[in-house]
Design a protein around this motif. Structure first.
Motif, PDB file in Angstrom:
ATOM      1  N   GLN A  65       1.310  -1.182   0.009  1.00  0.00           N
ATOM      2  CA  GLN A  65       0.144  -0.075   0.589  1.00  0.00           C
ATOM      3  C   GLN A  65       0.706   1.065  -0.078  1.00  0.00           C
ATOM      4  N   LEU A  66       1.602   0.978   0.628  1.00  0.00           N
ATOM      5  CA  LEU A  66       2.446   2.095   1.087  1.00  0.00           C
ATOM      6  C   LEU A  66       3.423   2.395  -0.452  1.00  0.00           C
ATOM      7  N   LEU A  67       3.818   1.515  -1.306  1.00  0.00           N
ATOM      8  CA  LEU A  67       4.686   1.793  -2.835  1.00  0.00           C
ATOM      9  C   LEU A  67       3.484   2.380  -3.880  1.00  0.00           C
ATOM     10  N   GLU A  68       2.290   2.014  -3.489  1.00  0.00           N
ATOM     11  CA  GLU A  68       1.273   2.456  -4.185  1.00  0.00           C
ATOM     12  C   GLU A  68       1.198   4.024  -3.843  1.00  0.00           C
ATOM     13  N   ASP A  69       1.010   4.257  -2.205  1.00  0.00           N
ATOM     14  CA  ASP A  69       0.656   5.335  -2.014  1.00  0.00           C
ATOM     15  C   ASP A  69       1.882   6.486  -2.831  1.00  0.00           C
ATOM     16  N   ARG A  70       2.958   5.759  -2.367  1.00  0.00           N
ATOM     17  CA  ARG A  70       4.899   6.958  -3.013  1.00  0.00           C
ATOM     18  C   ARG A  70       3.969   6.726  -4.502  1.00  0.00           C
ATOM     19  N   ILE A  71       3.684   6.467  -5.273  1.00  0.00           N
ATOM     20  CA  ILE A  71       3.738   6.211  -7.157  1.00  0.00           C
ATOM     21  C   ILE A  71       2.769   7.326  -6.958  1.00  0.00           C
ATOM     22  N   GLY A  74       4.539  10.790  -6.438  1.00  0.00           N
ATOM     23  CA  GLY A  74       5.193  11.938  -7.139  1.00  0.00           C
ATOM     24  C   GLY A  74       4.269  11.968  -8.607  1.00  0.00           C
ATOM     25  N   LYS A  75       2.610  11.053  -9.021  1.00  0.00           N
ATOM     26  CA  LYS A  75       2.373  11.996 -10.109  1.00  0.00           C
ATOM     27  C   LYS A  75       1.671  12.901  -9.638  1.00  0.00           C
ATOM     28  N   VAL A  76       1.086  13.391  -8.154  1.00  0.00           N
ATOM     29  CA  VAL A  76       0.349  14.513  -7.890  1.00  0.00           C
ATOM     30  C   VAL A  76       1.634  15.666  -7.471  1.00  0.00           C
ATOM     31  N   LYS A  77       2.418  15.282  -7.260  1.00  0.00           N
ATOM     32  CA  LYS A  77       3.720  16.108  -6.863  1.00  0.00           C
ATOM     33  C   LYS A  77       4.060  17.184  -8.406  1.00  0.00           C
ATOM     34  N   LYS A 216       6.856  15.542  -0.095  1.00  0.00           N
ATOM     35  CA  LYS A 216       8.090  15.813  -0.122  1.00  0.00           C
ATOM     36  C   LYS A 216       8.145  15.090   1.423  1.00  0.00           C
ATOM     37  N   LYS A 217       7.177  15.739   2.228  1.00  0.00           N
ATOM     38  CA  LYS A 217       7.300  14.981   3.821  1.00  0.00           C
ATOM     39  C   LYS A 217       6.261  13.866   3.709  1.00  0.00           C
ATOM     40  N   ALA A 218       5.436  13.599   3.101  1.00  0.00           N
ATOM     41  CA  ALA A 218       5.114  12.204   2.875  1.00  0.00           C
ATOM     42  C   ALA A 218       5.788  10.964   2.684  1.00  0.00           C
ATOM     43  N   GLN A 219       6.736  11.445   1.458  1.00  0.00           N
ATOM     44  CA  GLN A 219       7.595  10.690   0.282  1.00  0.00           C
ATOM     45  C   GLN A 219       8.763  10.141   1.715  1.00  0.00           C
ATOM     46  N   LEU A 220       8.967  10.991   2.131  1.00  0.00           N
ATOM     47  CA  LEU A 220      10.248  11.075   3.125  1.00  0.00           C
ATOM     48  C   LEU A 220       9.952   9.660   4.529  1.00  0.00           C
ATOM     49  N   GLU A 221       9.080   9.969   4.992  1.00  0.00           N
ATOM     50  CA  GLU A 221       7.838   9.220   5.541  1.00  0.00           C
ATOM     51  C   GLU A 221       7.891   7.866   4.849  1.00  0.00           C
ATOM     52  N   ILE A 222       7.474   7.619   4.333  1.00  0.00           N
ATOM     53  CA  ILE A 222       6.740   6.936   3.673  1.00  0.00           C
ATOM     54  C   ILE A 222       8.319   5.649   3.357  1.00  0.00           C
ATOM     55  N   ASN A 223       9.110   6.157   2.542  1.00  0.00           N
ATOM     56  CA  ASN A 223      10.604   6.157   2.976  1.00  0.00           C
ATOM     57  C   ASN A 223      11.058   5.426   3.807  1.00  0.00           C
ATOM     58  N   GLN A 224      11.329   6.720   4.802  1.00  0.00           N
ATOM     59  CA  GLN A 224      11.943   5.721   6.285  1.00  0.00           C
ATOM     60  C   GLN A 224      10.344   4.044   6.950  1.00  0.00           C
ATOM     61  N   ILE A 225       9.183   4.128   6.456  1.00  0.00           N
ATOM     62  CA  ILE A 225       8.451   3.075   7.145  1.00  0.00           C
ATOM     63  C   ILE A 225       9.229   2.065   6.149  1.00  0.00           C
ATOM     64  N   ILE A 226       9.337   2.102   4.589  1.00  0.00           N
ATOM     65  CA  ILE A 226       9.634   0.745   4.168  1.00  0.00           C
ATOM     66  C   ILE A 226      10.598   0.239   4.267  1.00  0.00           C
ATOM     67  N   ASP A 227      11.843   1.507   4.732  1.00  0.00           N
ATOM     68  CA  ASP A 227      12.993   0.531   4.973  1.00  0.00           C
ATOM     69  C   ASP A 227      12.711  -0.267   6.398  1.00  0.00           C
ATOM     70  N   GLN A 228      12.267   0.317   7.050  1.00  0.00           N
ATOM     71  CA  GLN A 228      12.176  -0.313   9.162  1.00  0.00           C
ATOM     72  C   GLN A 228      11.476  -1.561   8.362  1.00  0.00           C
ATOM     73  N   ILE A 229      10.334  -2.120   7.532  1.00  0.00           N
ATOM     74  CA  ILE A 229       9.532  -3.128   7.218  1.00  0.00           C
ATOM     75  C   ILE A 229      10.455  -4.075   6.401  1.00  0.00           C
ATOM     76  N   ASN A 230      11.523  -3.143   5.503  1.00  0.00           N
ATOM     77  CA  ASN A 230      12.753  -4.180   5.459  1.00  0.00           C
ATOM     78  C   ASN A 230      13.334  -4.895   5.923  1.00  0.00           C
ATOM     79  N   SER A 231      13.952  -4.304   6.718  1.00  0.00           N
ATOM     80  CA  SER A 231      14.779  -5.364   8.281  1.00  0.00           C
ATOM     81  C   SER A 231      14.516  -5.206   8.562  1.00  0.00           C
ATOM     82  N   GLU A 232      12.979  -5.386   9.316  1.00  0.00           N
ATOM     83  CA  GLU A 232      12.027  -6.461   9.741  1.00  0.00           C
ATOM     84  C   GLU A 232      11.538  -7.700   9.204  1.00  0.00           C
ATOM     85  N   LEU A 233      11.430  -7.623   7.785  1.00  0.00           N
ATOM     86  CA  LEU A 233      11.442  -8.688   6.743  1.00  0.00           C
ATOM     87  C   LEU A 233      12.603  -9.790   6.863  1.00  0.00           C
TER      88      LEU A 233
END
Length: 236
Positions: A65-71, A74-77, A216-233
């Motif tokens: 879902q976060l990857l979908e939000d990030r895409i 990017g479009k609306v930005k 930009k703030k939302a994109q940064l926060e999404i990237n940080q969460i995804i990094d945490q999820i990747n580490s957890e997985l």
């Protein structure tokens, strides 16, 4: 005398049988307890394994879902940046009072009745809380990050609502009096160069800048969460 030894022998034999029975009973109890403890341990292990599997699925679903939000962000930005450039160009035309470009200005202003509007895939944090899945997520950085992202989304949606309101209440009445929508004929060119239109452009430019900052703030926060999820997985 023989009778005494016989009785003594019977007594020892009986006591030995009692001791043997007690030892046997104790052994049975110990084995039963060990069996119960092993069963509980296996059950706990299975429960933890199932919880980990469910948590893994939740992390993967959140990431998707976060990857979908990030895409979408990017479009609306990019669209927001396009409108920002249009506000600057239209404002420059009005400031220069270049009447020869009235047709171009009219088309540009009509196009500015649109705006960048972010549609997310869903309220991830609220869904996790309502479903109870949030209890499975042991990584606090992920859950707190999602909560923070939800606040960022709310802020962004408020800015977008404000943008729509000034388009509806400030731009539309001016454009309706200046341009014939059916023929795209400029009925009152002077209204295109009015202070009302220019004020709308300046207000909208400030809004697009504020929205860009939140995108930009939302994109940064999404990237940080995804990094945490990747580490957890990876750790599972």
């Amino acid at each position: 005398m023989l009778s005494f030894f016989h009785r003594l022998q019977l007594r020892f034999h009986t006591e030995n049988k009692i001791v043997a029975y007690l030892l046997y009973a104790i052994g049975e109890i110990v084995l039963l307890v060990i069996g119960i403890l092993l069963a509980l341990q296996i059950n706990n292990w299975n429960s933890r394994r199932l919880d980990q599997e469910e948590a893994r699925k939740s992390y993967q679903n959140i990431k998707r879902q976060l990857l979908e939000d990030r895409i979408e962000l990017g479009k609306v930005k990019d669209l927001n940046n396009y409108f920002a450039a249009s506000y600057v160009n239209a404002n420059r035309m009005i400031a220069n009072k270049d009447v020869s470009k009235a047709d171009s200005l009219a088309l540009m202003i009509m196009g500015l009745s649109q705006y960048s509007d972010f549609y997310r895939s869903g309220n991830i944090y609220e869904i996790l809380v309502n479903s109870g899945e949030i209890k499975l997520l042991k990584n606090i950085a992920v859950t707190s990050g999602l909560q923070k992202l939800e606040m960022t989304y709310t802020h962004l949606n408020k800015l977008e609502d404000i943008h729509w309101e000034i388009i509806l209440n400030e731009l539309s009445p001016e454009v309706r009096g200046a341009i014939n929508y059916a023929t795209l004929e400029i009925v009152k060119p002077e209204k295109l160069y009015s202070v009302e239109i220019r004020n709308f452009l300046i207000e909208s430019l400030f809004l697009t800048q504020a929205k860009d900052s939140v995108y930009k703030k939302a994109q940064l926060e999404i990237n940080q969460i995804i990094d945490q999820i990747n580490s957890e997985l990876k750790s599972q």
